[in-house]
Design a protein around this motif. Sequence first.
Motif, PDB file in Angstrom:
ATOM      1  N   ALA A  84      10.705  20.193  -5.752  1.00 57.71           N
ATOM      2  CA  ALA A  84      10.246  19.032  -6.726  1.00 57.71           C
ATOM      3  C   ALA A  84      10.976  17.751  -5.992  1.00 57.71           C
ATOM      4  CB  ALA A  84      10.533  19.076  -7.998  1.00 57.71           C
ATOM      5  N   GLU A  85      12.157  18.048  -5.690  1.00 64.52           N
ATOM      6  CA  GLU A  85      13.053  16.926  -5.334  1.00 64.52           C
ATOM      7  C   GLU A  85      12.464  16.320  -3.833  1.00 64.52           C
ATOM      8  OE1 GLU A  85      17.253  17.860  -5.463  1.00 64.52           O
ATOM      9  OE2 GLU A  85      17.488  16.942  -7.198  1.00 64.52           O
ATOM     10  N   ARG A  86      11.844  16.992  -3.188  1.00 60.78           N
ATOM     11  CA  ARG A  86      11.335  16.416  -1.846  1.00 60.78           C
ATOM     12  C   ARG A  86      10.332  15.477  -2.065  1.00 60.78           C
ATOM     13  NH1 ARG A  86      11.567  22.256  -1.008  1.00 60.78           N
ATOM     14  NH2 ARG A  86      13.167  22.527   0.665  1.00 60.78           N
ATOM     15  N   PHE A  87       9.730  15.334  -3.361  1.00 62.97           N
ATOM     16  CA  PHE A  87       8.634  14.335  -3.797  1.00 62.97           C
ATOM     17  C   PHE A  87       9.805  13.335  -4.288  1.00 62.97           C
ATOM     18  CE2 PHE A  87       5.790  18.003  -3.884  1.00 62.97           C
ATOM     19  CZ  PHE A  87       4.718  17.377  -3.245  1.00 62.97           C
ATOM     20  N   ILE A  88      10.359  13.553  -5.180  1.00 61.17           N
ATOM     21  CA  ILE A  88      11.468  12.493  -5.975  1.00 61.17           C
ATOM     22  C   ILE A  88      12.059  11.690  -4.838  1.00 61.17           C
ATOM     23  CG2 ILE A  88      13.520  12.279  -7.115  1.00 61.17           C
ATOM     24  CD1 ILE A  88      12.466  14.937  -8.905  1.00 61.17           C
ATOM     25  N   TYR A  89      12.723  12.327  -3.603  1.00 56.43           N
ATOM     26  CA  TYR A  89      13.495  11.608  -2.803  1.00 56.43           C
ATOM     27  C   TYR A  89      12.752  10.580  -1.844  1.00 56.43           C
ATOM     28  CZ  TYR A  89      17.843  13.452  -3.902  1.00 56.43           C
ATOM     29  OH  TYR A  89      19.142  13.684  -4.527  1.00 56.43           O
ATOM     30  N   LEU A  90      11.540  10.682  -1.807  1.00 53.23           N
ATOM     31  CA  LEU A  90      10.460   9.839  -1.278  1.00 53.23           C
ATOM     32  C   LEU A  90      10.538   8.710  -1.821  1.00 53.23           C
ATOM     33  CD1 LEU A  90       6.943  11.513  -0.912  1.00 53.23           C
ATOM     34  CD2 LEU A  90       8.299  10.773   0.980  1.00 53.23           C
ATOM     35  N   THR A  99       0.771  -1.132  -0.028  1.00 50.01           N
ATOM     36  CA  THR A  99      -0.038   0.097   0.108  1.00 50.01           C
ATOM     37  C   THR A  99       0.817   1.287   0.082  1.00 50.01           C
ATOM     38  OG1 THR A  99      -1.598  -1.135   1.239  1.00 50.01           O
ATOM     39  CG2 THR A  99      -1.940   1.220   1.149  1.00 50.01           C
ATOM     40  N   ILE A 100       1.909   1.264   0.732  1.00 54.89           N
ATOM     41  CA  ILE A 100       2.869   2.471   0.900  1.00 54.89           C
ATOM     42  C   ILE A 100       3.617   2.568  -0.407  1.00 54.89           C
ATOM     43  CG2 ILE A 100       4.761   3.540   1.917  1.00 54.89           C
ATOM     44  CD1 ILE A 100       3.963   2.112   4.674  1.00 54.89           C
ATOM     45  N   LEU A 101       4.053   1.405  -1.038  1.00 58.37           N
ATOM     46  CA  LEU A 101       4.580   1.635  -2.494  1.00 58.37           C
ATOM     47  C   LEU A 101       3.813   2.067  -3.308  1.00 58.37           C
ATOM     48  CD1 LEU A 101       6.618  -1.669  -2.555  1.00 58.37           C
ATOM     49  CD2 LEU A 101       7.378   0.409  -2.454  1.00 58.37           C
ATOM     50  N   PHE A 102       2.267   2.043  -3.284  1.00 58.04           N
ATOM     51  CA  PHE A 102       1.528   2.533  -4.397  1.00 58.04           C
ATOM     52  C   PHE A 102       1.052   3.771  -3.876  1.00 58.04           C
ATOM     53  CE2 PHE A 102       0.894  -1.760  -6.101  1.00 58.04           C
ATOM     54  CZ  PHE A 102       0.691  -1.324  -7.365  1.00 58.04           C
ATOM     55  N   ALA A 103       1.444   4.441  -2.700  1.00 55.82           N
ATOM     56  CA  ALA A 103       1.403   5.933  -2.542  1.00 55.82           C
ATOM     57  C   ALA A 103       2.493   6.627  -2.959  1.00 55.82           C
ATOM     58  CB  ALA A 103       1.046   6.115  -1.152  1.00 55.82           C
ATOM     59  N   ILE A 104       3.679   6.011  -2.839  1.00 53.56           N
ATOM     60  CA  ILE A 104       4.892   6.686  -2.920  1.00 53.56           C
ATOM     61  C   ILE A 104       5.186   6.620  -4.575  1.00 53.56           C
ATOM     62  CG2 ILE A 104       7.473   6.464  -2.835  1.00 53.56           C
ATOM     63  CD1 ILE A 104       7.323   5.286  -0.125  1.00 53.56           C
ATOM     64  N   PHE A 105       4.932   5.906  -5.398  1.00 52.58           N
ATOM     65  CA  PHE A 105       5.337   5.813  -6.628  1.00 52.58           C
ATOM     66  C   PHE A 105       4.625   7.019  -7.387  1.00 52.58           C
ATOM     67  CE2 PHE A 105       5.953   0.957  -6.727  1.00 52.58           C
ATOM     68  CZ  PHE A 105       7.430   1.160  -6.628  1.00 52.58           C
TER      69      PHE A 105
END
Length: 338
Positions: A61-67, A33-39
């Motif tokens: 933007a990198e704050r999202f990318i580095y998730l 579930t967490i993976l499908f939120a992060i991707f």
Amino acid sequence: MLLAYYLVMMILSVLLSFGYAILWKKERSTPLTILFAIFPLSNIGYLIYSLSENLEEALGAERFIYLGGCFVGYFMMALILEYCKVEIPKAFRMIYFTLSGILYLGAAFNGYLNVFYLYVYFHREDDLVYLTRGTGFMFYGFFALNFVYMLMNFTILIYSLVKQKEVSRLIVFLFLAAELALGGAFVVEQFFFEDIHFCAAAYVFAQILLLVYLLIGKRYDVSLAEDDTFGPVSETGVMIFDKSFHYLGSNEKAKDIIPELMEIKVDTSAMHDGFLKEYPGEWLKEYKNTSRGSATYSKGHMTYNVDVELMDEGPLKNIYRISLWEQKNHPSAYEAEE
């Protein structure tokens, strides 16, 4: 051109996560579930990064990318451990998660703390955004931890492929393909070709494979085939096979009745394995050819009724279920004796 690439990857990633949400049930795995939120969040970051016009927008933007960069490796490891039933000490898992979190905080505070980047400058040329960076010590930790995750995940999957009996080789190959895509994209992007973020496409590819895993994984869930038709569930042995007679698994009672099942690998063909061919294979062929689903199985002084059924409703469809339960009276059907 690159903007279109990131836009398409973001749309696909979001749609695939919506697909997961439709299929999601409360008992679904937390790492999945967490993976499908992060991707999709990371792919949104790649799109915003490609649109950025200054340093602040790019770092935002990198704050999202580095998730994805900091947590995908950890949650893939957690999912693989969960599926392959491999245990590692909880202390180590907590250490890995904490390290991922610390590294993400270092990346999130780029521009404020000089721990991830020593310095960073923004430059845009046509569709390409360039960040000229000086790498800080946490950036090296980011590389190291991701390589540790890749090494651990490949090791667990290869071990499971060789040693684990109750793990589907098909699903292990799906995980291996996802790991190859994610790891390969990370290496290419960081060391060979920085202009295009291949991880955006790797995330989408991994989502597709994980949805396939979600859709076919239930075929191997023996608990979905258990019922009380022939008596208490705890007293009824259950084996399941696909329509090509590949062994998909069995419950603990079936293993008590037929201990040889503990040595049979999931996905083994009942037409080629010596033991399966002699017992369940004969019952399955009889049922397929004549629709006769009743038999008996004798072991020592015990005799068991056997019922073969092709399940055509419920969560398992087009799956053969073989049920065994202790016979109180002596059988008249044909026997399979050891």
